[in-house]
Design a protein around this motif. Structure first.
Motif, PDB file in Angstrom:
ATOM      1  N   LEU A  37      14.451  36.736 -35.078  1.00 60.34           N
ATOM      2  CA  LEU A  37      13.363  36.768 -36.060  1.00 60.34           C
ATOM      3  C   LEU A  37      12.445  35.560 -35.890  1.00 60.34           C
ATOM      4  CD1 LEU A  37      15.073  38.084 -39.328  1.00 60.34           C
ATOM      5  CD2 LEU A  37      13.960  39.342 -37.479  1.00 60.34           C
ATOM      6  N   PHE A  38      13.019  34.408 -35.543  1.00 60.48           N
ATOM      7  CA  PHE A  38      12.183  33.241 -35.280  1.00 60.48           C
ATOM      8  C   PHE A  38      11.257  33.518 -34.090  1.00 60.48           C
ATOM      9  CE2 PHE A  38      13.282  28.985 -37.288  1.00 60.48           C
ATOM     10  CZ  PHE A  38      13.780  29.552 -38.447  1.00 60.48           C
ATOM     11  N   SER A  39      11.821  34.099 -33.041  1.00 59.15           N
ATOM     12  CA  SER A  39      11.012  34.393 -31.850  1.00 59.15           C
ATOM     13  C   SER A  39       9.933  35.410 -32.154  1.00 59.15           C
ATOM     14  CB  SER A  39      11.932  34.914 -30.742  1.00 59.15           C
ATOM     15  OG  SER A  39      11.196  35.253 -29.592  1.00 59.15           O
ATOM     16  N   ASN A  40      10.292  36.446 -32.904  1.00 61.11           N
ATOM     17  CA  ASN A  40       9.311  37.474 -33.272  1.00 61.11           C
ATOM     18  C   ASN A  40       8.156  36.888 -34.081  1.00 61.11           C
ATOM     19  OD1 ASN A  40      10.904  39.378 -32.026  1.00 61.11           O
ATOM     20  ND2 ASN A  40      11.824  40.129 -33.923  1.00 61.11           N
ATOM     21  N   VAL A  44       9.438  24.712 -45.006  1.00 63.06           N
ATOM     22  CA  VAL A  44       8.706  25.624 -45.889  1.00 63.06           C
ATOM     23  C   VAL A  44       7.701  26.443 -45.079  1.00 63.06           C
ATOM     24  CG1 VAL A  44       7.114  25.755 -47.847  1.00 63.06           C
ATOM     25  CG2 VAL A  44       9.020  24.135 -47.903  1.00 63.06           C
ATOM     26  N   LYS A  45       7.017  25.785 -44.138  1.00 59.99           N
ATOM     27  CA  LYS A  45       6.032  26.477 -43.306  1.00 59.99           C
ATOM     28  C   LYS A  45       6.687  27.551 -42.441  1.00 59.99           C
ATOM     29  CE  LYS A  45       2.478  25.670 -39.782  1.00 59.99           C
ATOM     30  NZ  LYS A  45       1.794  24.637 -38.942  1.00 59.99           N
ATOM     31  N   ALA A  46       7.849  27.234 -41.875  1.00 53.64           N
ATOM     32  CA  ALA A  46       8.548  28.215 -41.035  1.00 53.64           C
ATOM     33  C   ALA A  46       8.951  29.439 -41.848  1.00 53.64           C
ATOM     34  CB  ALA A  46       9.778  27.572 -40.395  1.00 53.64           C
ATOM     35  N   ALA A  47       9.417  29.207 -43.071  1.00 52.63           N
ATOM     36  CA  ALA A  47       9.802  30.328 -43.931  1.00 52.63           C
ATOM     37  C   ALA A  47       8.592  31.196 -44.262  1.00 52.63           C
ATOM     38  CB  ALA A  47      10.456  29.801 -45.209  1.00 52.63           C
ATOM     39  N   GLN A  48       7.457  30.553 -44.520  1.00 57.77           N
ATOM     40  CA  GLN A  48       6.251  31.313 -44.816  1.00 57.77           C
ATOM     41  C   GLN A  48       5.797  32.104 -43.593  1.00 57.77           C
ATOM     42  OE1 GLN A  48       4.583  31.529 -47.924  1.00 57.77           O
ATOM     43  NE2 GLN A  48       3.641  33.226 -46.789  1.00 57.77           N
ATOM     44  N   THR A  49       5.965  31.519 -42.411  1.00 55.04           N
ATOM     45  CA  THR A  49       5.620  32.218 -41.176  1.00 55.04           C
ATOM     46  C   THR A  49       6.495  33.451 -40.989  1.00 55.04           C
ATOM     47  OG1 THR A  49       4.898  30.139 -40.152  1.00 55.04           O
ATOM     48  CG2 THR A  49       5.392  31.973 -38.668  1.00 55.04           C
ATOM     49  N   SER A  60       8.683  28.471 -32.335  1.00 53.91           N
ATOM     50  CA  SER A  60       9.255  28.060 -31.050  1.00 53.91           C
ATOM     51  C   SER A  60      10.417  27.091 -31.173  1.00 53.91           C
ATOM     52  CB  SER A  60       8.167  27.429 -30.173  1.00 53.91           C
ATOM     53  OG  SER A  60       7.585  26.312 -30.833  1.00 53.91           O
ATOM     54  N   SER A  61      10.492  26.366 -32.290  1.00 54.45           N
ATOM     55  CA  SER A  61      11.584  25.403 -32.469  1.00 54.45           C
ATOM     56  C   SER A  61      11.917  25.292 -33.948  1.00 54.45           C
ATOM     57  CB  SER A  61      11.193  24.030 -31.913  1.00 54.45           C
ATOM     58  OG  SER A  61      10.049  23.529 -32.580  1.00 54.45           O
ATOM     59  N   PRO A  62      13.171  25.001 -34.273  1.00 53.25           N
ATOM     60  CA  PRO A  62      13.556  24.899 -35.683  1.00 53.25           C
ATOM     61  C   PRO A  62      12.893  23.708 -36.349  1.00 53.25           C
ATOM     62  CG  PRO A  62      15.363  24.218 -34.256  1.00 53.25           C
ATOM     63  CD  PRO A  62      14.319  24.809 -33.367  1.00 53.25           C
ATOM     64  N   ASP A  79      25.303  37.842 -44.546  1.00 60.19           N
ATOM     65  CA  ASP A  79      25.112  39.198 -44.024  1.00 60.19           C
ATOM     66  C   ASP A  79      23.632  39.575 -43.971  1.00 60.19           C
ATOM     67  OD1 ASP A  79      27.855  39.288 -43.970  1.00 60.19           O
ATOM     68  OD2 ASP A  79      28.067  40.674 -45.657  1.00 60.19           O
ATOM     69  N   ASN A  80      22.876  39.193 -44.998  1.00 58.56           N
ATOM     70  CA  ASN A  80      21.450  39.517 -45.027  1.00 58.56           C
ATOM     71  C   ASN A  80      20.705  38.946 -43.820  1.00 58.56           C
ATOM     72  OD1 ASN A  80      21.686  40.869 -47.450  1.00 58.56           O
ATOM     73  ND2 ASN A  80      21.012  39.137 -48.706  1.00 58.56           N
ATOM     74  N   THR A  81      21.192  37.821 -43.304  1.00 57.87           N
ATOM     75  CA  THR A  81      20.509  37.125 -42.226  1.00 57.87           C
ATOM     76  C   THR A  81      20.961  37.594 -40.846  1.00 57.87           C
ATOM     77  OG1 THR A  81      20.442  35.201 -43.707  1.00 57.87           O
ATOM     78  CG2 THR A  81      19.854  34.808 -41.419  1.00 57.87           C
ATOM     79  N   PHE A  82      22.189  38.101 -40.747  1.00 54.29           N
ATOM     80  CA  PHE A  82      22.730  38.382 -39.423  1.00 54.29           C
ATOM     81  C   PHE A  82      23.265  39.802 -39.251  1.00 54.29           C
ATOM     82  CE2 PHE A  82      23.147  33.729 -39.976  1.00 54.29           C
ATOM     83  CZ  PHE A  82      22.276  33.345 -38.965  1.00 54.29           C
ATOM     84  N   LYS A  83      22.936  40.712 -40.174  1.00 59.15           N
ATOM     85  CA  LYS A  83      23.344  42.103 -40.010  1.00 59.15           C
ATOM     86  C   LYS A  83      22.454  42.790 -38.982  1.00 59.15           C
ATOM     87  CE  LYS A  83      20.642  43.423 -44.101  1.00 59.15           C
ATOM     88  NZ  LYS A  83      20.723  43.932 -45.507  1.00 59.15           N
ATOM     89  N   ALA A  84      22.753  44.046 -38.704  1.00 58.42           N
ATOM     90  CA  ALA A  84      22.031  44.769 -37.652  1.00 58.42           C
ATOM     91  C   ALA A  84      20.533  44.835 -37.914  1.00 58.42           C
ATOM     92  CB  ALA A  84      22.615  46.172 -37.492  1.00 58.42           C
ATOM     93  N   ASN A  85      20.158  45.070 -39.169  1.00 59.85           N
ATOM     94  CA  ASN A  85      18.737  45.087 -39.550  1.00 59.85           C
ATOM     95  C   ASN A  85      18.517  44.014 -40.616  1.00 59.85           C
ATOM     96  OD1 ASN A  85      17.782  47.478 -37.998  1.00 59.85           O
ATOM     97  ND2 ASN A  85      19.316  48.535 -39.253  1.00 59.85           N
ATOM     98  N   PRO A  86      18.381  42.769 -40.196  1.00 58.38           N
ATOM     99  CA  PRO A  86      18.323  41.659 -41.148  1.00 58.38           C
ATOM    100  C   PRO A  86      17.090  41.699 -42.032  1.00 58.38           C
ATOM    101  CG  PRO A  86      17.740  40.912 -38.950  1.00 58.38           C
ATOM    102  CD  PRO A  86      18.242  42.316 -38.803  1.00 58.38           C
ATOM    103  N   THR A  87      17.285  41.310 -43.274  1.00 62.56           N
ATOM    104  CA  THR A  87      16.181  41.205 -44.222  1.00 62.56           C
ATOM    105  C   THR A  87      15.776  39.758 -44.450  1.00 62.56           C
ATOM    106  OG1 THR A  87      17.796  41.250 -46.030  1.00 62.56           O
ATOM    107  CG2 THR A  87      16.767  43.345 -45.419  1.00 62.56           C
ATOM    108  N   SER A  88      16.538  38.822 -43.869  1.00 63.10           N
ATOM    109  CA  SER A  88      16.243  37.394 -43.984  1.00 63.10           C
ATOM    110  C   SER A  88      16.390  36.745 -42.623  1.00 63.10           C
ATOM    111  CB  SER A  88      17.192  36.718 -44.981  1.00 63.10           C
ATOM    112  OG  SER A  88      17.044  37.258 -46.282  1.00 63.10           O
ATOM    113  N   GLY A  89      15.715  35.600 -42.466  1.00 65.66           N
ATOM    114  CA  GLY A  89      15.787  34.886 -41.199  1.00 65.66           C
ATOM    115  C   GLY A  89      16.511  33.564 -41.287  1.00 65.66           C
TER     116      GLY A  89
END
Length: 449
Positions: free
Chosen positions: A173-176, A190-195, A180-182, A280-290
């Motif tokens: 999800l970060f790549s999508n 905060v900016k990364a989450a908004q992105t 590019s970096s954490p 689970d929300n972050t790492f399931k097959a279809n994640p809803t969180s990053g």
């Protein structure tokens, strides 16, 4: 290791011990020990046929990893250590009952420094002898020894640990989203989450508000970075009030995330999500969180829940972000080995537990997820690079860490679902009222004593 250890009856049991105590004869007694040995099983002595009992909470793969530590000690000394896992995993309540009944184990592992100190105050523990103390001081930063001490005497040997200043993220999800970096600091976080939100991730940060202890960990990490270690110690001991401006600053900082629906979604929904659900929300097959914040045991939760994400590839972590230029620091938790008997073999075992040799046996077991704060343990002992990185972060800060605040507070305030700090931070997550949260936190902290 797979979840935060919550001992709801712990302090009630310990309080009963304190009432029953009559200045137990074992308090402060040091068994005769051998030559100090910080790094190996040499110098432990020979104890052919000597048996002793150990109480802990580990089962399954964790028990297998711990058994390798026991086996190493038995092989080196000829002793016969007998391990028992507390029924239901509630080691604190089982231990309290055994101590109250006059039948404590020879060795127990406790995760609450306050529990250790109360048992020591009640005269139930045996202080470490010179060899065991030397092993602790040689292999751990001084803060760990302080956590295991009471009234100037060291009673506890640090063993396993949790790094509670890790933020886990879904690399796909970060790549999508083109990240590019954490992020390294709070504004970038905060900016990364908004992105992530702008890229189509419904709930960028998954907050497990259904388990109030996750919110205490959020607060503690922010407070440690905005107020510093000295103020953290004072708030932990309630030497300053929760109405202090430093608490307001931390809560206001937290609100930048918790109060932003674009980042965490509806607060009412976040309050329904348990810790495991947030992972689970972050790492399931279809994640809803990053992004999900929690401790190093997120890694074992991912594998334990059989999620498709691969730790170290799809699931990675970065240190909890710096705030206002704060230096590297972290929150930690862990278990301490303590002695309830003055058998010489017990002191030798505690000396061994403090060694890099014992730490290596513990952490090298695949699937257990253990890490150690032993500074003389090579990172090559870990079965994968993620665990090695988690441990290295824990060790590299030296004394610039603090133990989980809520684990050091009275259980009625810092460790009870739907009450005290857990409930107060859940209310703050829901309404974002800083001053109201401070008043309620102070009221509840004062009531708990």
């Amino acid at each position: 290791m797979n979840s935060k250890r919550i001992y709801l009856a712990a302090f009630a049991a310990i309080a009963m011990v304190g009432v029953a105590a009559c200045g137990g004869s074992s308090s402060g007694t040091s068994a005769n020990g051998g030559t100090p040995s910080a790094s190996s099983s040499s110098g432990l002595g020979h104890f052919a046929g000597a048996s002793f009992t150990i109480l802990g909470q580990w089962t399954g793969e964790e028990q297998m990893a711990f058994q390798s530590v026991i086996d190493g000690f038995d092989k080196a000394t000829g002793a016969n250590a007998q391990y028992s896992a507390a029924a239901g995993g509630d080691e604190a309540s089982v231990l309290g009952a055994k101590v109250n009944g006059g039948n404590p184990p020879d060795v127990a592992f406790v995760s609450l420094p306050g529990a250790l100190q109360q048992y020591a105050k009640a005269g139930k523990l045996v202080a470490l002898n010179a060899a065991a103390q030397q092993a602790v001081s040689s292999n751990y930063s001084s803060e760990w020894a302080t956590l295991g001490s009471y009234n100037g005497k060291v009673y506890g040997v640090p063993f396993d640990a949790s790094n509670k200043s890790t933020v886990w993220y879904n690399t796909k999800l970060f790549s999508n989203a083109g990240i590019s970096s954490p992020p390294a600091d709070w504004p970038s976080f905060v900016k990364a989450a908004q992105t992530l939100h702008d890229s189509g991730v419904p709930t960028p940060i998954s907050v497990g508000g259904g388990d109030g202890w996750t919110l205490t960990d959020w607060f503690e990490n922010v407070y440690l970075r905005t107020a510093g270690t000295d103020m953290y110690d004072k708030l932990t001991k309630h030497q300053i009030k929760w109405t202090d401006p430093s608490v307001a600053k931390a809560l206001t900082t937290l609100k930048q995330v918790w109060g932003n629906r674009s980042l965490i979604g509806s607060p009412s929904n976040a309050l329904k999500v348990p810790f495991t659900g947030s992972v689970d929300n972050t790492f399931k097959a279809n994640p809803t969180s990053g992004i999900v914040y929690e401790a190093s045991f997120v890694a074992t939760t991912i594998t334990g829940d059989k999620l498709p994400a691969k730790v170290g590839t799809t699931a990675k972590f970065f240190p909890f972000p710096s705030i206002d230029g704060s230096q590297p620091t972290l929150e930690a938790a862990g278990d301490f080995a303590v002695a309830f008997s003055n058998k010489p073999v017990v002191q030798a075992f505690l000396q061994y537990v403090a060694s890099p040799e014992a730490a290596k046996a513990l952490v090298s077991a695949a699937g257990s997820g253990f890490i150690s704060a032993n500074k003389n343990l090579s990172t090559s002992a870990y079965p994968d690079s993620t665990l090695a990185q988690l441990a290295q972060q824990l060790v590299s800060v030296g004394d610039n860490f603090r133990f989980d605040m809520s684990d050091q507070e009275p259980s009625a305030f810092g460790g009870t679902p739907n009450k005290g700090e857990w409930a107060d931070l859940q209310s703050f997550l829901a309404n974002g009222n800083v001053s109201a949260a401070q008043r309620k936190l102070e009221h509840d902290a004062a009531a708990a004593g």
